[in-house]
Write a protein that holds these residues in place. Sequence first.
Motif, PDB file in Angstrom:
ATOM      1  N   GLN A 123       7.601   7.854  -7.471  1.00 25.87           N
ATOM      2  CA  GLN A 123       8.982   7.583  -7.849  1.00 25.87           C
ATOM      3  C   GLN A 123       9.294   6.095  -7.756  1.00 25.87           C
ATOM      4  O   GLN A 123       9.959   5.510  -8.623  1.00 25.87           O
ATOM      5  CB  GLN A 123       9.954   8.374  -6.964  1.00 25.87           C
ATOM      6  N   ALA A 124       8.795   5.460  -6.703  1.00 31.86           N
ATOM      7  CA  ALA A 124       9.026   4.029  -6.534  1.00 31.86           C
ATOM      8  C   ALA A 124       8.343   3.238  -7.651  1.00 31.86           C
ATOM      9  O   ALA A 124       8.897   2.264  -8.165  1.00 31.86           O
ATOM     10  CB  ALA A 124       8.506   3.572  -5.172  1.00 31.86           C
ATOM     11  N   ILE A 125       7.161   3.655  -8.022  1.00 27.88           N
ATOM     12  CA  ILE A 125       6.444   2.965  -9.108  1.00 27.88           C
ATOM     13  C   ILE A 125       7.188   3.145 -10.430  1.00 27.88           C
ATOM     14  O   ILE A 125       7.337   2.205 -11.215  1.00 27.88           O
ATOM     15  CB  ILE A 125       4.998   3.492  -9.208  1.00 27.88           C
ATOM     16  N   ASN A 126       7.665   4.360 -10.675  1.00 23.29           N
ATOM     17  CA  ASN A 126       8.410   4.614 -11.911  1.00 23.29           C
ATOM     18  C   ASN A 126       9.685   3.766 -11.959  1.00 23.29           C
ATOM     19  O   ASN A 126      10.042   3.214 -13.009  1.00 23.29           O
ATOM     20  CB  ASN A 126       8.762   6.098 -11.996  1.00 23.29           C
ATOM     21  N   GLN A 152       0.830  -1.208   0.000  1.00 23.87           N
ATOM     22  CA  GLN A 152       0.000   0.000   0.000  1.00 23.87           C
ATOM     23  C   GLN A 152       0.865   1.259   0.000  1.00 23.87           C
ATOM     24  O   GLN A 152       0.565   2.237  -0.704  1.00 23.87           O
ATOM     25  CB  GLN A 152      -0.921  -0.017   1.223  1.00 23.87           C
ATOM     26  N   GLN A 153       1.938   1.228   0.771  1.00 27.07           N
ATOM     27  CA  GLN A 153       2.819   2.405   0.842  1.00 27.07           C
ATOM     28  C   GLN A 153       3.530   2.643  -0.487  1.00 27.07           C
ATOM     29  O   GLN A 153       3.669   3.794  -0.927  1.00 27.07           O
ATOM     30  CB  GLN A 153       3.819   2.224   1.979  1.00 27.07           C
ATOM     31  N   ILE A 154       3.966   1.573  -1.152  1.00 27.14           N
ATOM     32  CA  ILE A 154       4.605   1.705  -2.461  1.00 27.14           C
ATOM     33  C   ILE A 154       3.642   2.297  -3.475  1.00 27.14           C
ATOM     34  O   ILE A 154       4.017   3.117  -4.329  1.00 27.14           O
ATOM     35  CB  ILE A 154       5.117   0.334  -2.945  1.00 27.14           C
ATOM     36  N   GLY A 170      12.482  -5.285  -5.140  1.00 24.79           N
ATOM     37  CA  GLY A 170      13.399  -4.518  -4.311  1.00 24.79           C
ATOM     38  C   GLY A 170      12.707  -3.366  -3.611  1.00 24.79           C
ATOM     39  O   GLY A 170      12.980  -3.083  -2.433  1.00 24.79           O
ATOM     40  N   ALA A 171      11.791  -2.696  -4.321  1.00 31.06           N
ATOM     41  CA  ALA A 171      11.082  -1.563  -3.729  1.00 31.06           C
ATOM     42  C   ALA A 171      10.222  -2.007  -2.553  1.00 31.06           C
ATOM     43  O   ALA A 171      10.213  -1.370  -1.488  1.00 31.06           O
ATOM     44  CB  ALA A 171      10.214  -0.890  -4.791  1.00 31.06           C
TER      45      ALA A 171
END
Length: 473
Positions: free
Chosen positions: A137-140, A130-132, A349-350
């Motif tokens: 930026q993390a999604i990109n 949920q936080q990701i 990794g994210a």
Amino acid sequence: MNVQQRARERCQWLPDLEQASGPRYKALVELMAADIALGVLEPGARLPPQRLLADALGVTVGTITRAYREAERRGLVEARVGSGTRVRSQTDNRPHFHHLTRAGDDSIDLSLSIPIPTFRREQQLALSLQQIATQPQAINTALSYQPEQGCLDQRQQLCRWLETQGLALSPEELILTEGGQHADFLALQALIKPGEAVASAALTYPGMIAAARQLGLKHLGVGTDAEGIRPDLLERLCQQQRIRLLYLMPEYNNPTGHSMSEARRQAIVEVARRHDMLLLEDGVQFVPPQARGTPMHELAPERAMYIFSVSKLLAGGLRFGALRAPANLLPQLRAALRAQCWSSPALMGAVTCQWLTSGEADELLAWQWDEIRHRQALVRELLAPYEVSAHACGFHAWLRLPEGRRAAEFVQLADTQGVTLIAAEPFCVGSQPAPQAVRLCVTPPPTREALAEGLKRVRRLLDDEPPVPAPLL
């Protein structure tokens, strides 16, 4: 009748080398493979002793020895002390991890080295996802190609978290991997050529055995004592032949539970430097900072690699880890990883780094280590006075069976009592004879009560007299 004729009469398998071309040992292996495929050599069939076959074929014993070794490397045969060389069974899956062979619903599983089951893992993973999802930026990053070493931001996050665990690592020296097993294979594939020799404890992690075999490496076992690999035996082995890499688990060996003292670690490093040998430290069996010794890469940064994974900490299904390596080895490792998979998945990794750095993972690990300490205390209490070795924070214990008990039979008896164990054979390097011992994993049962019940069943089997073999008719 001459020596060759007598030998030919006694050979239960006699290949025809007359029309063979190229090196004799290679031709012999090809003929062996063909006869296995045709059913001429059936699974379990014993091959002629090396001296006998050499006399029968009119070649040197060295040619037969080399052929048998090559056949064993290719998985065609299996050499065992006392039983000679036999055709490998088609159903032989050694080394067997048991990762997917779980016990039945009504059985207590003590065979798997996994994190302790708890609802906390599902909850924390869901929260991390949920936080990701709220971080553009993390999604990109997750959608984009990354360099071979992995996303720099994730390497930095991982290093910051590892520093809180007492491990000082630099993002520049890390390669992100798809778990610890991937790191094992990557290091061997990138740095060791087929046919070269690597070494480990005589009893070691089956994943290392499988990787060395798959890559065509000569894998040699080193004798151990209560502190793990003996430096004097390692020195003797290095004097006999060139060992390119030593694989080791200083915190506690899987499966024996042996831990290396600081003096032992330093002695191993001295042998490695004398013989210009690489060191591959498997840190997947992670322990708390206060229970950890000095990592090999701090003692010998120029030649030591270190493997980290979250498989025992968060979840095996995440397939996220890292390999620390000296700068001079990184180009070869990067090239090998690029050829394998380009880079480890940035999305995994994210999610993992989010979980590690959120603080949730620290609470989970504090609970797990405390729980493991209590479970290891149960092992010591319920299996006294039998010979057990284990680390206080270890996922497993190593039980040496009393004289007269055989591990394979003990595992079968335990299964009839609703307990799943694993014997020593999958951990044996090469033709090392398997000791009569079993590994007991303390983490699969969801509760201490379930573990205690499993250990009590094992104790009853230990206390019982071994079954008397039926008389031969």
